[in-house]
Design a protein around this motif. Structure first.
Motif, PDB file in Angstrom:
ATOM      1  N   THR A 111       0.832  -1.212   0.000  1.00 23.75           N
ATOM      2  CA  THR A 111       0.000   0.000   0.000  1.00 23.75           C
ATOM      3  C   THR A 111       0.861   1.255   0.000  1.00 23.75           C
ATOM      4  N   MET A 115       0.986   4.164  -2.876  1.00 19.12           N
ATOM      5  CA  MET A 115       0.772   5.572  -2.532  1.00 19.12           C
ATOM      6  C   MET A 115       1.964   6.436  -2.954  1.00 19.12           C
ATOM      7  N   ALA A 119       1.798   9.452  -5.597  1.00 11.49           N
ATOM      8  CA  ALA A 119       2.197  10.818  -5.244  1.00 11.49           C
ATOM      9  C   ALA A 119       3.268  11.341  -6.193  1.00 11.49           C
ATOM     10  N   TRP A 135       9.192   8.755  -0.212  1.00 11.28           N
ATOM     11  CA  TRP A 135       7.789   8.673   0.224  1.00 11.28           C
ATOM     12  C   TRP A 135       7.415   7.243   0.616  1.00 11.28           C
ATOM     13  N   PHE A 139       5.797   6.833   4.080  1.00  7.22           N
ATOM     14  CA  PHE A 139       4.410   6.338   4.154  1.00  7.22           C
ATOM     15  C   PHE A 139       4.344   5.013   4.914  1.00  7.22           C
TER      16      PHE A 139
END
Length: 256
Positions: A111, A115, A119, A135, A139
């Motif tokens: 996940t 994401m 992004a 990220w 994340f």
């Protein structure tokens, strides 16, 4: 020969017929009953779906068949049992209570990766960027921290079974998920590196040393608190990965 084929056809037809007794009342709609019916239908069974619509009907059925739960499946006149019993009967995997699984951690990383790519695509029009890698780690930290924060008490209890610092200072187990979440958010924003880097480096290093000692030196079989205090994730390589990712991210941000 023809008689043998005829007998096999009859047996096949019997195997493909099932009787299902499941609870459907005004107070409760049994989800396992519906899952059982759907599984039977997917496997090609003709389902005689018998609904138990009152407490009296449910109690009478349980008493008659000597069972304590519903749904109950009967195939060829033989009682198979409930949903999980049916899965076993059909040769499908069933996760036993308390069985360990890496699936929760893999779901988090998958996940977080999706994401991060999303992004990066939104920001730069490209999924394969250096920022996407940053990220992904940030994340992942945020999602893992969120899972811990759902029940800090249970997390801290499981954390105490292996974390070296938490064993010395119990309150560290309660602070850890907040520190991980805060560092992850700041790293995602690329802000206040003077705070996020030392926090990530500290908790990541302590975590990595604790996992190495517990798993690879002491050879203890433990469950990891990385996805919360209710998880059945084995303490090991993926648990170590969480900590190494934080260390790597802190090192990368220092190098920048």
């Amino acid at each position: 020969m023809a008689i043998g084929k005829h007998a096999m056809n009859i047996q096949s037809q019997i195997r493909k017929q099932a009787r299902l007794h499941r609870m459907v009342t005004d107070e409760h709609f049994c989800p396992y009953g519906l899952k059982t019916k759907a599984l039977l239908e997917r496997e090609g069974f003709e389902v005689d779906d018998r609904l138990l619509r009152s407490r009296a009907e449910i109690d009478a059925f349980k008493l008659e068949h000597g069972v304590s739960t519903t749904p109950q499946v009967f195939i060829g006149g033989q009682r198979i049992g409930g949903y999980e019993d049916l899965r076993r009967h059909l040769g499908k995997p069933v996760q036993e209570p308390g069985a360990t699984s890496y699936q929760p951690v893999l779901a988090v990383f998958a996940t977080a990766g999706a994401m991060a790519f999303a992004a990066s695509w939104a920001a730069f029009g490209d999924v394969l960027t250096m920022r996407a890698g940053e990220w992904f780690i940030a994340f992942s930290m945020c999602i893992l921290a969120m899972l811990k924060l759902q029940n800090v008490e249970k997390f801290a209890t499981m954390f105490l079974t292996y974390d070296l610092l938490a064993r010395r200072y119990v309150q560290y187990g309660y602070v850890y998920p907040f520190a991980e979440a805060g560092a992850g958010v700041l790293m995602a924003a690329g802000a206040m590196a003077w705070l996020s880097v030392p926090v990530a480096l500290f908790i990541g290093t302590i975590g990595a040393v604790s996992v190495i000692k517990a798993v690879y030196i002491d050879r203890r079989a433990l469950k990891c608190a990385c996805v919360g205090g209710d998880s059945n994730v084995p303490l090991g390589a993926l648990s170590l990965t969480e900590n190494l990712m934080m260390i790597a991210m802190a090192g990368w941000m220092l190098a920048k």
